[in-house]
Design a protein around this motif. Sequence first.
Motif, PDB file in Angstrom:
ATOM      1  N   PRO A   1       2.134   0.997  -8.098  1.00  0.00           N
ATOM      2  CA  PRO A   1       2.318   2.344  -8.297  1.00  0.00           C
ATOM      3  C   PRO A   1       1.883   3.224  -6.943  1.00  0.00           C
ATOM      4  O   PRO A   1       0.859   2.810  -6.441  1.00  0.00           O
ATOM      5  CB  PRO A   1       1.457   2.587  -9.443  1.00  0.00           C
ATOM      6  CG  PRO A   1       0.612   1.403  -9.527  1.00  0.00           C
ATOM      7  CD  PRO A   1       1.231   0.440  -8.681  1.00  0.00           C
ATOM      8  N   LEU A   2       2.647   4.183  -6.699  1.00  0.00           N
ATOM      9  CA  LEU A   2       2.357   5.148  -5.655  1.00  0.00           C
ATOM     10  C   LEU A   2       1.433   6.142  -5.939  1.00  0.00           C
ATOM     11  O   LEU A   2       1.026   6.943  -5.073  1.00  0.00           O
ATOM     12  CB  LEU A   2       3.596   5.715  -4.825  1.00  0.00           C
ATOM     13  CG  LEU A   2       4.613   4.668  -4.383  1.00  0.00           C
ATOM     14  CD1 LEU A   2       5.786   4.923  -4.012  1.00  0.00           C
ATOM     15  CD2 LEU A   2       3.746   3.652  -3.280  1.00  0.00           C
ATOM     16  N   LYS A   3       1.250   6.650  -7.220  1.00  0.00           N
ATOM     17  CA  LYS A   3       0.207   7.525  -7.783  1.00  0.00           C
ATOM     18  C   LYS A   3      -0.692   6.974  -8.460  1.00  0.00           C
ATOM     19  O   LYS A   3      -0.779   6.215  -9.071  1.00  0.00           O
ATOM     20  CB  LYS A   3       1.241   8.733  -8.541  1.00  0.00           C
ATOM     21  CG  LYS A   3       2.422   9.244  -7.660  1.00  0.00           C
ATOM     22  CD  LYS A   3       3.091  10.327  -8.350  1.00  0.00           C
ATOM     23  CE  LYS A   3       4.284  11.060  -7.833  1.00  0.00           C
ATOM     24  NZ  LYS A   3       4.684  12.061  -8.470  1.00  0.00           N
TER      25      LYS A   3
END
Length: 105
Positions: free
Chosen positions: A103-105
């Motif tokens: 996940p990037l967030k």
Amino acid sequence: MARVKTSAFRRTMKRAAWPAIGFTLIAVFGTYAVLGPNGILAYGDYKRQLAKRERDYAVLDHRREVIKNRVALLDPDHANPDMVDEMTRKELNVVHPDEVIVPLK
């Protein structure tokens, strides 16, 4: 019949009336030609607007080419397998069992 004498001022005003009206009209149209919305001073603004719209058009033209390429890759007769795989994963939110999602967030 008696002649009515007119004053020198009145005669001068009568003679000057048409030239004054003509000069006023020329001044109004001349001012409009320089300062009006389509006048000489507005020309620079038109050139700036044209340059900005040409830049906007170039950006949109590039985006259109990218989209056109993606559509060509999804042609049903000979679809690009990588593009189909990418679209399927994105739309269905699926992954292969051996893949790891970060996940990037």
